[in-house]
Design an enzyme around this catalytic site. Structure first.
Site, short mmCIF file in Angstrom:
data_model
loop_
_atom_site.label_atom_id
_atom_site.label_comp_id
_atom_site.label_asym_id
_atom_site.label_seq_id
_atom_site.Cartn_x
_atom_site.Cartn_y
_atom_site.Cartn_z
N LYS A 202 0.83 -1.21 0.00
CA LYS A 202 0.00 0.00 0.00
C LYS A 202 0.86 1.26 0.00
O LYS A 202 0.63 2.19 -0.76
CB LYS A 202 -0.92 -0.02 1.22
N GLU A 208 9.47 -5.82 4.78
CA GLU A 208 9.61 -7.16 4.22
C GLU A 208 9.44 -7.16 2.71
O GLU A 208 10.23 -7.76 1.97
CB GLU A 208 8.58 -8.11 4.87
N GLY A 263 -5.86 -3.54 4.00
CA GLY A 263 -5.07 -4.61 3.39
C GLY A 263 -5.72 -5.97 3.49
O GLY A 263 -5.73 -6.74 2.52
N ARG A 264 -6.28 -6.29 4.65
CA ARG A 264 -6.86 -7.63 4.83
C ARG A 264 -8.21 -7.77 4.13
O ARG A 264 -8.79 -8.85 4.12
CB ARG A 264 -6.97 -7.96 6.32
N GLU A 349 -6.46 -9.39 13.48
CA GLU A 349 -6.00 -8.03 13.23
C GLU A 349 -7.17 -7.06 13.28
O GLU A 349 -7.00 -5.90 13.65
CB GLU A 349 -5.28 -7.94 11.88
N HIS A 380 -5.66 -36.17 12.99
CA HIS A 380 -4.49 -36.95 13.41
C HIS A 380 -3.47 -36.07 14.11
O HIS A 380 -2.30 -36.45 14.23
CB HIS A 380 -3.87 -37.65 12.20
N LYS A 502 7.29 -2.96 14.55
CA LYS A 502 7.98 -2.51 13.34
C LYS A 502 8.93 -1.35 13.66
O LYS A 502 10.05 -1.28 13.15
CB LYS A 502 6.95 -2.08 12.29
#
Length: 539
Positions: A202, A208, A263-264, A349, A380, A502
């Site tokens: 954005k 990252e 963003g999400r 978030e 399992h 951050k």
């Protein structure tokens, strides 16, 4: 907790009345006349169906939960979101992810959204057809999406889920982690002459993403791509076009996202460019159409039959009255492998907040811990705890009724496991039943093979895993988040909790790489960790 809403107090009283009741008794033939409990508590909307009957609810519970939704202003918050009002007050923004899939000409930003989608479609068609080539004239065979959070989890989840609709000429790859192993794993097996990188950020400053983007840029140049030809291999998706151009991506290769889309919630926008290249513009439109179907259901269906409202309010029931700290998403579909990871960000978030909209701190639980794994793998691994552990974890089972693959004989086994697990969670195994299984010679086994049962589950049914049904499923959970945020009186559209780590990360990085070893500004633990890492980095 302190909550002035009448329905909240009524629900607390109601909880005390039914907390010890057993669902197996509710399902007993003598107590379950027609229409059966399953028929009464199964609802449909947006092309999906949901069976809520194996939850610890009765008619009174649902009535009070709906009343609580009304008193908390769920409808008002919902309508404000759809019309583009500022529903993200801490950042002064609207949250218009629903506008990205709206079809009405009067929807907010409709012309702008259509123009950007047309640009995406033109580009996707060029890449898919082979008309868009790399700098040596070879067609693109690898698309690498570089992003993190919502710029990675949504597209990766959708592309994996709809792999059966992908064009066979192009492979999709996703890189998010700043750990170089993530990028190296991808570039080690691809040809730069046949690779397109989509950089999604954005701000176009995300640590990252930009670290990976610069490393990928270096990789192209090291393999012979002239800087002047990088435009054939890089496109950017951002709300900051100037920064994209500064990175070296041609202005014509910039696709826009907007600050009114979080963003999400952004896979429906240009953030979904990798999705559109993988499955094509027509199927991308189907994905949007499915989400719009669920939008319309959420916007118009009565609350007592509204899937996002019921899913959200039943989640409130367990989180705030039963005290459940987590809930599980178990898709019985390998194609939905990344759905739990996607929902972790979407739910935690969004609703992992401590402050109310009025700035006061909450004195009640907000977001449950969201986790999950596809069935039957989870059976399992951690289902032992779900069946016999001391913690009650509500479960969302997701079943796709028609397989998307040709191995049709596997599917009855998969569905049988899904339905049997929900039944076993509800029924459990009584002491008398356990005694019969153990037999008279091994009474010591009885406590070990008893199951308490009464474990709540919801089963979501999808007829077939199409782009449209997947869009509806994702939108269902998006709206569930808003429902719960409305009851908790919090803002689900900001994420200030991401910032502190951050900020401190930049300070720590500077200390790790500085010439001086003075790290006295940190606590003793962090300083010691930095010192050890500095020594290792010098080896």
């Amino acid at each position: 907790m302190t909550n002035p809403l009448p329905a909240w107090s009524a629900l607390q009283t109601h909880y005390e009345q039914i907390r010890n009741e057993q669902m197996r008794d509710w399902f007993a033939p003598a107590n379950d006349p027609a229409p059966t409990r399953a028929e009464r508590y199964t609802y449909a909307g947006g092309g999906l169906a949901a069976d809520f009957s194996k939850n610890r609810i009765n008619d009174a519970t649902l009535k009070l939960l709906v009343q609580l939704a009304q008193e908390a202003g769920v409808e008002k918050r919902r309508d404000a979101m759809f019309t583009g009002e500022v529903v993200n007050p801490t950042e002064g923004r609207a949250a218009l992810h629903t506008a990205l899939r709206a079809t009405e000409p009067n929807a907010p930003f409709h012309a702008q959204i259509l123009a950007e989608k047309a640009k995406m479609a033109k580009f996707a068609d060029a890449v898919r057809s082979g008309a868009w080539t790399g700098y040596t004239g070879k067609r693109i065979r690898h698309v690498v999406n570089i992003g993190i959070g919502g710029s990675d989890l949504g597209p990766k989840m959708v592309v994996h889920a709809l792999q059966h609709l992908e064009t066979p000429e192009i492979s999709s790859h996703f890189v998010s982690n700043v750990d170089g192993a993530d990028l190296w794993r991808v570039i080690e097996g691809i040809d730069p002459e046949e690779t397109l990188a989509i950089i999604v950020s954005k701000t176009f400053t995300t640590l990252e993403t930009m670290t990976n983007a610069h490393s990928m840029r270096d990789w192209f140049i090291q393999h012979g791509c002239p800087e002047s030809a990088l435009a054939k291999h890089f496109v950017g998706v951002s709300a900051n076009p100037a920064e994209v151009v500064k990175f070296g991506i041609a202005r014509d290769n910039v696709f826009e996202m907007w600050d009114w889309v979080g963003g999400r919630y952004s896979l429906w926008s240009a953030v979904g460019l990798s999705i559109m290249i993988a499955i094509g513009p027509q199927q991308f439109d189907e994905l949007l159409a499915g989400a719009h179907d669920m939008d319309e259901h959420f916007r118009t269906a009565p609350l007592e039959k509204n899937l996002p409202v019921l899913l959200g309010m039943i989640g409130i029931w367990y989180r705030n009255f039963f005290g459940s700290q987590s809930y599980l998403v178990a898709p019985y579909s390998e194609a939905l492998h990344y759905l739990p990871s996607y929902l972790q960000q979407l739910e935690m978030e969004s609703n992992g907040k401590q402050a109310r909209l009025d700035g006061k701190f909450v004195d009640y639980a907000t977001s449950a811990i969201t986790w999950g794994e596809p069935g039957t793998n989870g059976q399992h691994a951690f289902f032992q705890m779900l069946h016999q552990g001391t913690t009650i974890v509500p479960i969302d089972f997701i079943a796709v009724l028609t397989p998307e693959h040709p191995l049709a004989d596997h599917h009855p086994k998969l569905l049988a496991n899904c339905f049997a697990q929900s039944e076993a969670m509800m029924l459990g195994r009584t002491e008398e039943e356990a005694k019969k299984i153990a037999g008279p010679d091994k009474p010591e086994l009885v406590p070990h093979i008893m199951f308490p049962g009464n474990r709540p589950t919801t089963t979501l049914l999808v007829d077939a895993l199409t782009a449209r049904s997947l869009g509806a499923l994702i939108a269902l959970y998006e709206h569930k988040v808003l429902v719960q945020a409305s009851v908790w009186n919090i803002n689900p559209f900001d994420q200030w909790g991401v910032e502190l780590g951050k900020i401190l990360g930049k300070v720590v990085e500077a200390d790790l790489t500085a010439a001086s070893a003075d790290v006295k500004t940190h606590d003793s633990s962090t300083a010691a960790l930095i010192a050890r890492a500095r020594a290792a980095l010098k080896r």
